[in-house]
Scaffold this motif. Structure first.
Motif, short mmCIF file in Angstrom:
data_model
loop_
_atom_site.label_atom_id
_atom_site.label_comp_id
_atom_site.label_asym_id
_atom_site.label_seq_id
_atom_site.Cartn_x
_atom_site.Cartn_y
_atom_site.Cartn_z
N ALA A 166 -20.26 3.04 -28.18
CA ALA A 166 -20.72 3.60 -26.90
C ALA A 166 -22.02 2.95 -26.42
O ALA A 166 -22.56 3.36 -25.41
N ALA A 167 -22.51 1.98 -27.17
CA ALA A 167 -23.76 1.27 -26.86
C ALA A 167 -25.02 2.01 -27.33
O ALA A 167 -26.10 1.84 -26.76
N LYS A 168 -24.87 2.80 -28.39
CA LYS A 168 -26.05 3.45 -28.98
C LYS A 168 -27.06 2.40 -29.45
O LYS A 168 -28.24 2.44 -29.10
N THR A 169 -26.57 1.46 -30.25
CA THR A 169 -27.47 0.49 -30.86
C THR A 169 -28.07 -0.47 -29.83
O THR A 169 -29.28 -0.74 -29.84
N THR A 170 -27.22 -0.97 -28.94
CA THR A 170 -27.70 -1.87 -27.87
C THR A 170 -28.80 -1.17 -27.08
O THR A 170 -29.83 -1.78 -26.74
N ARG A 190 -24.70 -1.17 -16.59
CA ARG A 190 -23.44 -1.83 -16.20
C ARG A 190 -22.81 -2.58 -17.38
O ARG A 190 -23.50 -2.93 -18.35
N SER A 196 -21.60 -5.80 -19.04
CA SER A 196 -22.00 -7.21 -18.89
C SER A 196 -21.85 -7.95 -20.21
O SER A 196 -22.21 -7.41 -21.27
N1 LIG Z 1 -23.45 -2.91 -21.14
C1 LIG Z 1 -22.58 -3.51 -21.94
N2 LIG Z 1 -21.60 -4.29 -21.43
C2 LIG Z 1 -20.70 -4.90 -22.25
N3 LIG Z 1 -20.72 -4.82 -23.57
C3 LIG Z 1 -21.68 -4.06 -24.15
C4 LIG Z 1 -22.65 -3.36 -23.36
N4 LIG Z 1 -23.47 -2.70 -24.20
C5 LIG Z 1 -23.04 -2.96 -25.44
N5 LIG Z 1 -21.98 -3.79 -25.42
C6 LIG Z 1 -21.22 -4.32 -26.57
O1 LIG Z 1 -20.33 -3.31 -27.00
C7 LIG Z 1 -20.25 -3.27 -28.41
C8 LIG Z 1 -20.70 -1.90 -28.91
O2 LIG Z 1 -22.07 -1.72 -28.60
P1 LIG Z 1 -23.05 -1.05 -29.66
O3 LIG Z 1 -22.92 -1.70 -30.98
O4 LIG Z 1 -24.39 -0.99 -29.04
O5 LIG Z 1 -22.40 0.40 -29.70
P2 LIG Z 1 -22.68 1.55 -30.76
O6 LIG Z 1 -22.46 2.86 -30.06
O7 LIG Z 1 -23.96 1.36 -31.43
O8 LIG Z 1 -21.49 1.26 -31.79
P3 LIG Z 1 -21.29 2.02 -33.21
O9 LIG Z 1 -20.76 3.33 -32.84
O10 LIG Z 1 -20.33 1.15 -33.96
O11 LIG Z 1 -22.63 2.09 -33.86
C9 LIG Z 1 -21.14 -4.40 -28.91
O12 LIG Z 1 -20.35 -5.53 -29.10
C10 LIG Z 1 -22.11 -4.62 -27.76
O13 LIG Z 1 -22.59 -5.95 -27.71
#
Ligand SMILES: Nc1ncnc2c1ncn2[C@@H]1O[C@H](COP(=O)(O)OP(=O)(O)OP(=O)(O)O)[C@@H](O)[C@H]1O
Ligand SMILES: [Mg+2]
Length: 262
Positions: free
Chosen positions: A20-24, A221, A223
Motif C-alpha cells: 500500500a506504499a507504507k514503506t515508500t 499519484r 508513478s
Molecule cells: N506512488 C507510487 N506509484 C507507483 N508505485 C509505487 C508508488 N509508491 C510505491 N510504489 C511501489 O509499490 C510497491 C509497494 O510499495 P511499498 O513497499 O512502499 O509498500 P508497503 O505497503 O510498504 O508494502 P509491504 O506491505 O510489503 O510492506 C513498491 O514496489 C514501490 O516501489
C-alpha cells in the motif's frame, strides 16, 4: 512547520494490506522532514527490512551496525546503541534485518510484549523531533507494537482492498489504546497509487464517505519514479525532487504537520 521541542511525536504507518506504499511513504516523509531541519528517527519494524533498504542501510552490507530493531525487541540493546545515521540529512534509523521474523515467534511469551517498542524508544524520545515507524503487512505483534508506540498513525490506501482493511486496523488500535491507556490516534487516511481509473475514483469517494474528517486532501499519484527511487535506495523526494510525485509527498507532509501541530 515548527520543531517540536522536548519529546518527539511518533507517527506510525499502518495498513495490513501489502504493497500500500507504507514503506515508500515512511521514507519519503522522513526525508522531507529531515531536509526541513527536523531531527527524524525512522523505525523499521518489518522483517522485510524495506525501510532500511530504502534509506540505504543494508544489514548484510553494513559492518558498522551495532544491532537492529530485533535487539531492541529482545531487550539486548538500547535504542541508542542500535541507531545509525543514514546518508540523508536529519534522518537516523533503527534498522531491521530478516532475523526479525524469528523474534515474532518468541514475542508473545515475553513480558509487556505489546509495548516493547514504545518502552524501548522512551529513552531517546528527547533526541528527536519526529519518529516515523514502518509496519509489516499484517496485524501481528510488530504491527501492534508500532501502533502502541505511535502517538498518531496514518493509513495509506492503494485501492479497494486497502480500504477494506482499515476498520479492522482502527479497532485494533483503539482496543490497544484502551487496554494500555495510550494516546494512539488516527491522524488520517491518504490515497496512494492515485490515478484516473474508475476504480480509484470509487476508492476516493468511499474514503470521503467513510472518513470525512480523516481523509487527507493530498493524494500520492501512481508513478514509476517510486520503484526507481527504491532501486537506488533513495527516498522519492530526494531521488526526483522536482517531480509531481515528490510534490505530492511534500503536500502530504505539510498536511500531516498541520494536523499534528508541528
Ligand atoms: N506512488 C507510487 N506509484 C507507483 N508505485 C509505487 C508508488 N509508491 C510505491 N510504489 C511501489 O509499490 C510497491 C509497494 O510499495 P511499498 O513497499 O512502499 O509498500 P508497503 O505497503 O510498504 O508494502 P509491504 O506491505 O510489503 O510492506 C513498491 O514496489 C514501490 O516501489
Ligand atoms: Mg513495507
Amino acid at each position: 512547520m515548527a520543531k517540536n521541542s522536548g519529546r518527539a511525536y511518533s507517527l506510525g504507518l499502518s495498513n495490513q494490506k501489502g504493497g500500500a506504499a507504507k514503506t515508500t511513504s515512511a521514507a519519503a516523509l522522513a526525508a522531507i522532514y529531515g531536509e526541513k531541519g527536523f531531527r527524524v528517527l525512522g523505525i523499521d519494524s518489518d522483517p522485510q527490512a524495506h525501510l532500511s533498504l530504502q534509506l540505504g542501510v543494508d544489514f548484510l552490507r553494513e559492518e558498522t551496525l551495532r544491532g537492529t530493531v530485533s535487539d531492541l525487541y529482545l531487550g539486548k540493546a538500547s535504542a541508542e546503541e542500535v541507531t545509525v545515521h543514514t546518508r540523508f540529512q536529519g534522518v537516523d534509523l533503527i534498522p531491521a534485518s530478516v532475523d526479525l521474523a524469528a523474534v515474532e515467534i518468541n514475542l508473545p511469551g515475553m513480558t509487556g510484549c505489546d509495548l516493547r517498542l514504545r518502552r524501548g524508544l522512551e529513552p531517546i524520545r528527547n533526541l528527536y523531533d519526529l519518529i516515523i515507524l514502518d509496519s509489516p503487512p499484517n496485524l501481528g505483534k510488530f504491527a501492534v507494537n508500532v501502533l502502541n508506540a505511535s502517538d498518531f498513525f496514518i493509513v495509506p490506501v492503494d485501492g479497494p482492498w486497502g480500504l477494506r482493511s482499515v476498520d479492522t486496523l482502527l479497532t485494533l488500535a483503539q482496543d490497544n489504546a484502551a487496554i494500555y491507556n495510550l494516546p494512539t490516534t488516527l491522524l488520517g487516511v491518504f490515497i496512494t497509487m492515485g490515478d484516473r481509473t474508475r476504480i480509484m475514483q470509487g476508492v476516493r469517494e468511499e474514503a470521503e464517505r467513510r472518513f470525512p474528517k480523516h481523509l487527507f486532501k493530498s493524494e500520492i499519484r501512481r508513478s514509476t519514479l517510486a520503484r526507481e527511487a527504491a532501486a537506488l535506495e533513495t527516498p522519492v523526494p530526494l531521488y526526483a525532487s522536482d517531480s509531481a510525485l515528490a510534490g505530492d509527498y511534500r503536500s502530504l507532509a505539510e498536511e500531516i504537520a498541520t494536523r499534528m501541530g508541528l
